[in-house]
Design a protein around this motif. Structure first.
Motif: not given
Length: 289
Positions: A34-59
């Motif tokens: 899908r278009s990048i703008s339509e998935i970016q918000v969810s992608a960023d939230r997933i990255a933040d969740y994984l970063a919190n669980e793994v203990g390493i920043p995720v971009e």
């Protein structure tokens, strides 16, 4: 010589000393259906969740195609990526990345492709597409290209010579092109018609379109890691992805991202049947770059 060797062993055993430093951050790649703008918000939230669980920043990093993911993984600019099944096989063949989990939809670790047309169309089956215009996704889309083209050939319709094939930028674009009459039919994943951007523009899309063909089950789109990512980080990412898919709030992000209901453990062997289909359709496909 023995003293030098003993000193080396002592250094390796010293606490806090590591020869393989863990990465200071991780990068998660996406190939947008899908278009990048339509998935970016969810992608960023997933990255933040994984970063919190793994203990390493995720971009998050959006890459236009499989080659971009493969090259980025090879140069260690992407560590984890959400890709399609055919994308995965290409990347695996190029640089050995492998799946740790894959997407679950409708209680299946896999999905199907659809060929759709408008409800008022005279097209009733794949045979009726001879001489028509049909929208396809990128050649590396399993549901939007490989499986429907193979199905057309099985019924005697050559998609390369007996119809006009139009490659469109996303599955949402294909569905909208069918709705607007720009193409007579389109190949999409099940069910791209209910993507938020389509439902917001055409709430009655399911009534205005009709499915004329459903593919066999396609192996699920995997979440893959580069082959040389440290195993402890791989294990942490796998556990974090599984945990995330059980979180009610995170489930909304996965649903909005790619229509994913949950995530389950996956392995390379899950894609052997797809390899067989590709070899039958195009023996040199995986070798081409």
């Amino acid at each position: 010589m023995l003293r030098i060797y003993a000193f080396f062993l002592l250094l390796c055993a010293m606490p806090g000393l590591s020869w393989a430093q863990p990465p200071s951050s991780l990068a998660m790649g996406f190939i947008p259906s899908r278009s990048i703008s339509e998935i970016q918000v969810s992608a960023d939230r997933i990255a933040d969740y994984l970063a919190n669980e793994v203990g390493i920043p995720v971009e998050t990093v959006t890459v236009s195609n499989y080659a971009g993911v493969a090259l980025a993984m090879q140069s260690k600019r992407i560590d984890l990526a959400f890709v399609g099944p055919m994308n995965y096989l290409k990347i695996n063949d190029m640089m050995g990345a492998y799946p740790i989990t894959s997407s679950v939809r409708s209680d299946q670790q896999g999905y199907r492709g659809l060929v759709i047309t408008r409800s008022d169309s005279e097209i009733k089956s794949l045979n009726d597409l001879r001489g028509k215009t049909m929208g396809f996704a990128d050649a590396l889309s399993t549901s939007g290209s490989l499986y429907p083209k193979q199905a057309l050939r099985k019924v005697g319709v050559d998609p390369d010579s007996e119809m006009r094939s139009v490659m469109l930028s996303s599955h949402s674009s294909i569905a909208m092109s069918v709705l607007r009459g720009k193409v007579d039919a389109g190949a999409i994943y099940q069910d791209a018609r209910t993507n938020p951007e389509i439902l917001s523009a055409v709430p009655d899309v399911l009534e205005r379109t009709r499915v004329i063909y459903t593919t066999d089950l396609i192996p699920a789109d995997p979440q893959i890691v580069r082959k040389d990512l440290p195993k402890d980080i791989v294990n942490s990412l796998r556990e974090a992805l599984i945990k995330m898919s059980a979180d009610p709030e995170a489930q909304k992000w996965l649903k909005d991202l790619y229509g994913i209901d949950s995530i389950a453990i996956a392995s390379d062997e899950d894609y052997n049947k797809l390899r067989e289909v590709i070899i039958q359709a195009d023996p040199d496909f995986l070798k081409r770059r």
